[in-house]
Design a protein around this motif. Structure first.
Motif, short mmCIF file in Angstrom:
data_model
loop_
_atom_site.label_atom_id
_atom_site.label_comp_id
_atom_site.label_asym_id
_atom_site.label_seq_id
_atom_site.Cartn_x
_atom_site.Cartn_y
_atom_site.Cartn_z
N MET A 81 -17.55 12.39 40.08
CA MET A 81 -16.62 11.41 39.50
C MET A 81 -17.35 10.12 39.12
SD MET A 81 -13.58 12.37 38.90
CE MET A 81 -13.00 10.72 38.52
N THR A 82 -18.36 9.76 39.89
CA THR A 82 -19.17 8.58 39.55
C THR A 82 -19.83 8.77 38.19
OG1 THR A 82 -19.59 8.19 41.90
CG2 THR A 82 -21.06 7.08 40.32
N LEU A 83 -20.35 9.97 37.95
CA LEU A 83 -20.97 10.26 36.65
C LEU A 83 -19.92 10.35 35.54
CD1 LEU A 83 -23.84 12.84 37.31
CD2 LEU A 83 -23.79 10.37 37.64
N LYS A 84 -18.78 10.97 35.85
CA LYS A 84 -17.76 11.17 34.82
C LYS A 84 -17.21 9.84 34.30
CE LYS A 84 -15.01 14.71 35.00
NZ LYS A 84 -13.94 15.68 35.31
N THR A 85 -16.92 8.91 35.20
CA THR A 85 -16.40 7.61 34.75
C THR A 85 -17.46 6.84 33.96
OG1 THR A 85 -16.95 6.63 36.90
CG2 THR A 85 -14.69 7.39 36.59
N ASP A 326 -18.72 19.48 31.36
CA ASP A 326 -17.44 19.07 31.94
C ASP A 326 -17.31 17.56 32.10
OD1 ASP A 326 -19.37 18.97 33.94
OD2 ASP A 326 -18.40 20.44 35.23
N VAL A 327 -18.39 16.86 32.44
CA VAL A 327 -18.29 15.41 32.67
C VAL A 327 -17.84 14.67 31.42
CG1 VAL A 327 -19.88 15.19 34.61
CG2 VAL A 327 -20.79 15.13 32.28
N ALA A 385 -26.27 13.93 29.19
CA ALA A 385 -25.09 13.28 29.77
C ALA A 385 -25.39 12.72 31.16
CB ALA A 385 -23.94 14.29 29.86
N TYR A 386 -26.08 13.51 31.98
CA TYR A 386 -26.39 13.07 33.34
C TYR A 386 -27.32 11.85 33.33
CZ TYR A 386 -24.49 17.54 35.05
OH TYR A 386 -23.68 18.60 35.34
N ILE A 387 -28.34 11.89 32.49
CA ILE A 387 -29.28 10.78 32.40
C ILE A 387 -28.57 9.51 31.94
CG2 ILE A 387 -31.25 9.90 31.07
CD1 ILE A 387 -32.46 12.71 31.25
#
Length: 403
Positions: A81-85, A326-327, A385-387
């Motif tokens: 959720m930290t990454l998604k926001t 998904d994020v 996306a993650y980076i």
């Protein structure tokens, strides 16, 4: 994904970000994990709230009721959720909560008491500027309404922004019911344009709220839905399915396979069916190293959480199949949750048109930022996306002087 796997993932991605040991430790450590034992009718239920990071804003994340809920799971989900926001560029952090319970075995009265007990256990750590829960697995707007009521009783004043996914009558937001699917359509439209996809044939695995709404929305936008499925199986029609008829049959019988004017297929066959766009919207780990080499789609939109395994990701990247992770793909839900929180804080009620316009702007902007990062590097879209998300979290931490 277990929390051990998350720490390993962050360690693997660290060289791409040139992370210091201090930054690495920060990313691998939640701010706090709260636990409690709730008692209803003499029975004990373990309860959790993991607050992972709030550098970018108050903690945000759902509360799930499921027999398999445990501390490791909610901590892992709070990290995502930290990454998604951050990916969605929302002024929020990441959290997740849950109760280890099978809600189907409880009466409505017991369910309400359990929900209120959860708030009593953790209310000092919740609030519009602290931590804002929302619905998740087997939790509903009604449950959010009970939780809000209990919280306001405890603090002795109104605070509708302490929770989202509420009934409209308690300050809930319009569009919330289709937000995940609608956000997915916006990022898909961008991908279709970037990849110059002309024949927009779609296969959707999963026909719950997200999958069904995605099918309905895309059919209305001129896409051809050739296959859909649920837990009992799937149906295929090369010329395109009549989605509105299938929705009626699903609502009446509980499954899409009762629709007789299409060819029956299995869930596995749906994944490798002839389509340009594949949308897994139900289960995790359905695209694997065993079937990734057989996918015919040019783009995969992860409306479900974690439908693609890491091994499959590598194969799809080598095959130049774009995976919208998904994020990003399912972040329409948390984005409209954020809008609900913003409306509550400002004592406003936005109309449907305003919410849809703002959601589109957010989703297109997020996609564009990630597309630019993806096309300027050799790694896949998920890694981009993650980076991107981790950099935003660390930038906020630096501004606060924490690292």
């Amino acid at each position: 994904m277990t929390f051990t796997e998350i720490t390993q993932f962050v360690t693997r991605i660290a060289p791409l970000l040139n992370l210091s040991s201090r930054e690495l430790k920060l990313l691998q450590t939640p701010d706090r994990v709260l636990t409690a034992t709730l008692i209803v009718n003499g029975k004990k239920y373990p309860a959790y709230r993991a607050q992972y990071n709030n550098a970018r804003g108050p903690y945000k994340g759902g509360i799930r009721y499921h027999p398999d809920v445990n501390e490791d799971e909610v901590t892992s989900l709070a990290f995502w959720m930290t990454l998604k926001t951050a990916v969605a560029d929302l002024p929020l952090g990441g959290a997740k909560g849950g109760i280890t319970v099978n809600p189907k075995l409880l009466s409505s009265q017991e369910l309400e008491e359990l929900s209120r007990a959860y708030v009593r256990a953790f209310h000092q750590y919740l609030g519009p500027q602290q931590d804002i829960p929302a619905p998740d697995v087997y939790t509903t707007p009604e449950i959010m309404g009970w939780m809000l009521d209990e919280y306001e009783k405890l603090i002795k004043h109104k605070a509708p922004g302490m929770i989202t996914g509420k009934p409209l009558e308690q300050g809930g937001s319009l569009v919330r019911d289709i937000a995940t699917a609608l956000g997915g359509t916006y990022v898909l439209a961008e991908a279709v344009q970037k990849l110059n996809i002309k024949e927009k044939k779609v296969a959707i695995q999963g026909f719950g709220n997200a999958g069904m709404n995605m099918a309905k929305l895309l059919a209305g936008q001129g896409y051809t839905i050739v296959a859909v499925s649920d837990s009992q199986g799937g149906i295929y029609q090369a010329s395109g399915l009549d989605i509105l008829s299938i929705i009626k049959i699903k609502e009446k019988t509980g499954t899409v396979i009762k629709y007789t004017e299409a060819e029956p297929i299995t869930n596995d066959e749906l994944l490798t069916t002839d389509c340009a766009i594949l949308i897994p919207s139900a289960l995790s780990h359905v695209i694997t190293k065993e079937n990734a080499g057989h996918l015919k789609a040019r783009v995969v939109v992860e409306l479900a959480n974690g439908p693609t395994t890491p091994e499959a990701d590598e194969i799809l990247h080598q095959r130049k199949i774009l995976v919208i992770p998904d994020v990003l793909a399912n972040s329409g839900g948390v984005t409209v949750s954020c809008f609900e929180w913003m409306q509550n804080n400002a004592s406003e009620q936005w109309d449907e048109k305003t919410i849809k316009e703002r959601l589109k702007q957010k989703m297109v902007s997020a996609f564009t930022q990630l597309w630019n990062a993806y096309t300027s590097h050799t790694y896949d879209f998920r890694t981009a996306a993650y980076i991107h998300a981790i950099q935003k979290v660390l930038d906020a931490e630096r501004k606060r002087g924490r690292i």
